[in-house]
Write a protein that holds these residues in place. Sequence first.
Motif: not given
Length: 488
Positions: A39-48
Amino acid sequence: MKNFQRLFLLFFSLTFILSGCDPDKDKDQPVPPSSLTANAGPDQNVQTGQTVTLDGNGSKDSESKTFTYAWAFSRKPNGSNATLNNAATATPTFVPDLPGNYELELTIGNSTGSHKDKVLIKATASVTAIILNHITVKTVLEDRIADPNLPDYLVNSSIGVKAELTLKPGVTIAFAEDAQFLVDEGGTIMAKGEANKKIRFTGKQDQKGYWAGIIIYSNSSANEFNYTEIFNAGSTGLIDAVKTAMVVSEDARVTIKNTEIAKSNGYGLYLREGSILYGFAANKFDNNAAAPIVLTAENVPKLDAATLFTANHGIKAIEVKRSTIQETSEVVWQALQNGFPYRLAGFISVNSGWKLSPGLNIEVVQNNSIDIGDGYINAVGTADKQITITGVDQTAGSWDGIIIYSRNSMNKMEYVNIKYAGGEPLTSNVKSSIALSSAAALQIKNSNISFSGGYGIHVYGDEPTLNPDAATTNQFTSNALNAIFYNR
């Protein structure tokens, strides 16, 4: 020929029956491998530029066997030089250097096999913080930067809020050294975060007492701090030259819930006389240089047992300034979490009903007293949750004691410990921990009066009423004079 066929069928049947009854047959079968689930965990939205932490802790083996972790990029933007740190752990990190999609694959494995899972990290270009100036029109501040450790907005000098200001969950405001944040009489602040997206007010540097703090002048009932963090304030004096993370002025209103106030170079919260604590619940105060809260008696009943006051304060008590308890109905002081005490820093006069909850602790500064005037004191604890009223300075006679003038039948003490009183005389030039004046009344049982600088109880005149068994139903220990003095 028929006989041969019959013999063959009989032999075949016996072989089948015997093989079906073989008790060792199952032992010869291969044991199925354990079930690994990555289980690689949830997708994420991030910033550079933001540090991304991956999470493979949801991976498991159905037989609870140990397994290894191996992470690797399966896709990243062209030209990206992002690299993984600690790729053989459950929680590696990396910093996306270019906007785009970063796909990572997790492989877990042990002697019985392996399993894989993927996670997608979407990185957008980072944005810079916006500099805030005076708020003069209705304004909404959005959460602009995903990393909560990076400020969405900067305050480079003291500013005022003169209109309605709304802060969305996740907003972080960083203040310059000694900068103040004033919510003026015509302004309103609504800082309502969420449990996992708190609103943060902090200094540009993570340094105790870096910026000045928040001043509330507004009397709007909409002023609210909910799921917020107020860190590193208290650099200079605000109102009354008091260093504090937040001060609420007279007639100003505010609600504070689910909020942490920490690392102030003074008090955490200063409630001036006449301020209105509209709501207060489930907060946390930690590591402030003075007391977590300083206030007058009128706001004490708003404090709740769910708020946490840690031991990491310069003054390990709620500081109550000289004031009067005067309401139309009974005033209840709650016992605070972990027995955190109230400290009476000045004379307290009681002109209405004053109820002390079981387990409550009060400490009194030197040479001060409690005056029960037109009201009453109702301090009824239990054997398990006793009420304690003691001196800050734990020496005999460090504070003066409690004097009761009222004849109210609600004057009761049970399972109360009164320590280190009897400093200066309360009445008739007599030192005692408790004094009953002319027409006063008190019922006291199962209590302990100790380390008085004079008597335990002083009954002055013919009219006061003290329960006749007071000398036998209570304990009097290590007092300078006798247990009870009837001065008639």
